[in-house]
Write a protein that holds these residues in place. Structure first.
Motif, short mmCIF file in Angstrom:
data_model
loop_
_atom_site.label_atom_id
_atom_site.label_comp_id
_atom_site.label_asym_id
_atom_site.label_seq_id
_atom_site.Cartn_x
_atom_site.Cartn_y
_atom_site.Cartn_z
N HIS A 1 39.18 45.52 36.95
CA HIS A 1 39.95 44.21 36.92
C HIS A 1 40.20 43.52 35.51
CE1 HIS A 1 35.70 42.71 36.01
NE2 HIS A 1 36.38 41.59 35.54
N ARG A 2 40.01 44.47 34.64
CA ARG A 2 40.07 44.24 33.27
C ARG A 2 41.52 44.74 32.69
NH1 ARG A 2 34.43 46.85 31.61
NH2 ARG A 2 35.43 48.34 33.17
N TYR A 3 42.40 44.01 32.33
CA TYR A 3 43.63 44.36 31.86
C TYR A 3 43.93 45.47 30.85
CZ TYR A 3 48.54 44.03 30.55
OH TYR A 3 49.81 44.25 30.44
N ASP A 4 42.95 45.52 29.79
CA ASP A 4 43.20 46.54 28.88
C ASP A 4 42.75 47.86 29.36
OD1 ASP A 4 44.35 44.67 27.17
OD2 ASP A 4 42.42 44.40 26.18
N LEU B 1 48.03 40.97 38.35
CA LEU B 1 46.77 40.67 38.95
C LEU B 1 45.69 40.67 38.10
CD1 LEU B 1 47.18 42.62 42.66
CD2 LEU B 1 47.88 40.40 42.10
N ARG B 2 45.64 41.25 37.04
CA ARG B 2 44.83 41.27 35.92
C ARG B 2 45.17 40.29 34.92
NH1 ARG B 2 44.75 44.89 40.05
NH2 ARG B 2 42.89 46.00 40.05
N ARG B 3 46.21 39.83 34.83
CA ARG B 3 46.46 38.88 33.77
C ARG B 3 46.50 37.51 34.33
NH1 ARG B 3 52.34 39.32 32.62
NH2 ARG B 3 51.91 38.17 30.81
N SER C 1 42.05 36.78 37.17
CA SER C 1 41.65 38.20 37.54
C SER C 1 40.16 38.11 37.77
CB SER C 1 41.78 39.02 36.28
OG SER C 1 41.21 40.45 36.51
N VAL C 2 39.68 38.54 38.59
CA VAL C 2 38.27 38.69 39.09
C VAL C 2 37.74 40.06 39.50
CG1 VAL C 2 38.07 36.21 39.98
CG2 VAL C 2 38.83 38.04 41.39
N PRO C 3 36.54 40.37 39.22
CA PRO C 3 35.87 41.60 39.82
C PRO C 3 36.17 41.53 41.38
CG PRO C 3 34.09 40.41 38.36
CD PRO C 3 35.27 39.44 38.73
N LEU D 1 35.46 34.32 35.21
CA LEU D 1 35.35 35.72 35.77
C LEU D 1 36.22 36.58 35.21
CD1 LEU D 1 34.25 34.75 39.33
CD2 LEU D 1 32.68 35.34 37.58
N GLU E 1 40.33 37.34 33.01
CA GLU E 1 41.46 36.90 32.45
C GLU E 1 42.43 36.09 33.08
OE1 GLU E 1 42.92 40.70 30.34
OE2 GLU E 1 40.95 41.13 30.89
N ARG F 1 48.85 32.59 46.92
CA ARG F 1 48.08 31.49 46.07
C ARG F 1 48.51 30.02 46.07
NH1 ARG F 1 46.63 34.68 40.57
NH2 ARG F 1 46.25 36.94 41.42
#
Lengths: 451, 451
Positions: A383-386, A408-410, A413-415, B95, B97, B124
């Protein structure tokens, strides 16, 4: 609506006049009366019909195996110990044509291979009928399981432009005539395919609705003629915001056990038949699975175990390689003698979207069942964009195509985590059957699109 | 598992310390505290979080609309009349970004047209979120309805070689490269298509299991850009042995009313939002439908009614022609002011498999709903071999392709019936929305296969 035989057995309206429909399974003479076994498909059991030919006029000439009849009569307790109830017929009516001479399903046992050639008739047999009834129940129970836990059922697209696995042979969907290559005039004005997984789209919905699951068909155009592969099969893919890998495994284990319990409870007669047919202890197998906690090991631990037994394998287990079927089989059937969840495989052999651990592994799971092998695959998602972007770049993926997925990561975003359950694989476990072609009504595989 | 907000509202663990996850909807200052509205997608309602910044250190700079947070705190009765409960936060954790500046879903209302372009984010929003939740519930309730009535859920094939309607544009499925015409090397070694209906295969299973239903995707490659058509949509197709047309209509009416009741009971907040959004009396509409018996008329009666009002139409109603949308609309919205089932259409405008009445009609039904029009089409099936064969021959159909289908009339044939319910059409009725593209997560239509 008239009563189904299932309903009659469940709460018999004793001494009442009822109307039953069904197909004749057997007809035999016993003394001055005839006994007919009637089946309407609603359950494994037949209803016994007692026909006293002195009481009403009927020609039983046409009453052969397979013909459809309507029977009116009085339901009574049966004097015979074999069945609790029977129907004393007052009238019997033949409902439609039946060419008994040419009917391919006769009393003598036929092979599953032959039955695949008459897939339109085979659900009338005990074995395929049982498999279809269990398929229905487990499908419904899967819905029930998720709905009770506040999951939303979502329909991800079947026709898609994205390829979830970054690999995998896909079917192309087109309205162009064969030979026409003018993509501008194709229905979608671009290449479109049949989905191999609804996961990526399910992630979008999980990040809006929290807990979601798909239940739909998926496709692989792989030229594999095995007992475990179909070109068209059904998958269940839960996707859950705020879940980590451990939550994900708990959910998978709970789901499979919940389904097994329901099938044991609701399909005793079907299972007993399948147990007899398959010649192994199916019911005890399922009960054992429910009772025992599922073993959980990491891929690294699995490789250590396998290497200690490496003389047993054709392929030497090596850290970094994927586990072969023989390795999985050893873990499940020999070493643990029960289901195993293997986690944290090397990053380089797994899909781009999996959460990258601090070492060279990803936070994924393979759920291996006895007899069947891999039935569930899943992971926590990156879930981390980078991290996601750099993995996708590393793999040379077309980022433009996945712009929405990266979004969805920008945004918010969540785990989150999810998995895919292959319905037909799971049905092999539940029915004891050995070929996925026998647990789906009309199987699709290379060269076969009949019916 | 931590608690969903839906679960918290249902049975609030008052005065307990709980952990909640969700996305921030609003954050506002009120005196010495902040109020945050948190939504986790599990229901329409937000949970109010009260943040006393004196009690714990947190920077609220990053807490914007759309960011995901975990909140720990004590659940208490709310002093405000607007909501029954609120959470007194002890800790808040961001949680993941969130690029608030570029987030396309801002507080100001956006159009449904714009939201279709960001289909990966639109669930959403209140409106699409409500539609997706209702879609899930009605899908599950359909399963529940059939399972309670001893129906078996079956999976008919998606890739098929037969064309159920004998017409209808179909998508072709292939593994050949564009331009390659060597069908012998295609995956199935023959032309294969995406199904337009699972009916024919469902009939095979009904004649084995008695009562069955499908729930799956179906496809039409029609180049229609309307508010009521999709290239990929979901259908529910029950098929029932021993049912005649009248049983079939009863079942259809019971099913639709059962679903409406469930949605009214389980989605009050979603429906109230949709009612406000659509600016008409949605809830009363649904309640009216449940309360009133559905009008049933024959096609011939319908034409008589229409001809008496023929000055109101662009197209003159003539016996033998299909009813136009304006005619259906008149019957439902003007004449009966409620749902109508029209039966027994002329044979020549209907499909080959319908039961042939003694006159020039077939035993079929079209179920027309207010605002939406045709939502269900069905029929008793022609189960008499000779009648079916002569109709197919008359229509010049390729009998070799339908040999298996004809077999169902040669072996254990019985009267049977079924219908197809278009899920998206029904959802227009349930949600009040006007375009089928807004009630399916990722709509497919000409030129559009994004996501």
């Amino acid at each position: 609506m008239t009563l189904t035989i299932k309903r009659i057995f469940k709460s018999p309206p004793l001494d009442e006049e009822i109307l039953v429909h069904g197909w004749v399974r057997t007809l035999r003479k016993g003394g001055s009366v005839y006994f007919m076994e009637l089946n309407d498909g609603s359950c494994f059991e037949n209803l016994q019909i007692v026909i006293d030919v002195n009481n009403f006029s009927i020609s039983l000439n046409q009453v052969n195996l397979g013909v459809a009849v309507a029977v009116r009569g009085k339901l009574v307790k049966s004097p015979a110990p074999k069945q609790p109830i029977e129907l004393q017929a007052h009238s019997i009516q033949i409902l439609g044509e039946h060419n008994f001479e040419e009917y391919p399903i006769q009393k003598k046992a036929t092979s599953l291979e032959f039955l695949r050639e008459i897939a339109h008739l085979r659900p009338r047999t005990n074995t395929i009928g049982a498999a279809m009834r269990i398929r229905s129940t487990v499908s419904y129970i899967i819905h029930k399981f998720f709905q009770e836990r506040d999951f939303y059922y979502i329909h991800t697209p079947i026709i898609t432009a994205s390829d979830c696995e970054g690999a995998g042979e896909m079917f192309r969907v087109t309205t162009l005539e064969p030979g026409d290559t003018n993509i501008q005039t194709d229905f979608f004005c671009r290449n479109a395919y049949l989905t191999v997984s609804g996961q990526l789209e399910a992630e979008a919905l999980a990040l809006a609705l929290g807990r979601v699951y798909t239940f739909g068909p998926t496709f692989r155009a792989e030229n594999s003629n095995t007992t475990r592969h179909l070109a068209e099969f059904w998958m269940i893919e839960p996707e859950i915001a705020f879940f980590n890998l451990s939550d994900n495994i708990d959910l998978a284990e709970e789901l499979l056990k919940y389904c097994c319990s329901a099938v044991l409870e609701l399909h005793e007669a079907d299972l007993h038949w399948l147990e007899k047919f398959n010649e192994f202890n199916l019911l005890k197998n399922l009960a054992d699975f429910i009772d025992k906690p599922v073993n959980r090991i990491t891929y690294t631990e699995a490789v250590e175990i396998l290497r200690k037994n490496k003389d047993q394998f054709e392929f030497e287990p090596v850290w970094g390689d994927d586990l072969k079927t023989e390795h999985e089989k050893f873990l499940v059937d020999n070493y643990f003698k029960g289901a195993v969840v293997v986690t944290n495989y090397p990053k380089k052999i797994k899909a781009f979207y999996m959460y990258q651990n601090d070492d060279e592994t990803v936070a994924c799971l393979d759920f291996l069942l006895p007899r069947v092998g891999e039935t569930i695959g899943g992971s926590q998602r990156e879930h981390r964009y980078d991290k996601l972007l750099s993995r996708m770049t590393e793999l040379g993926m077309d980022l433009e195509n996945y712009k929405w997925y990266l979004d969805l990561r920008r945004f918010g975003s969540v785990p989150h985590s999810g998995f895919g359950l292959g319905l037909e694989r799971f049905l092999l476990f539940l029915t004891g059957l050995k070929n996925v072609r026998d647990v789906i009504p009309f199987p699709r595989y290379p060269g076969n699109v009949d019916f």
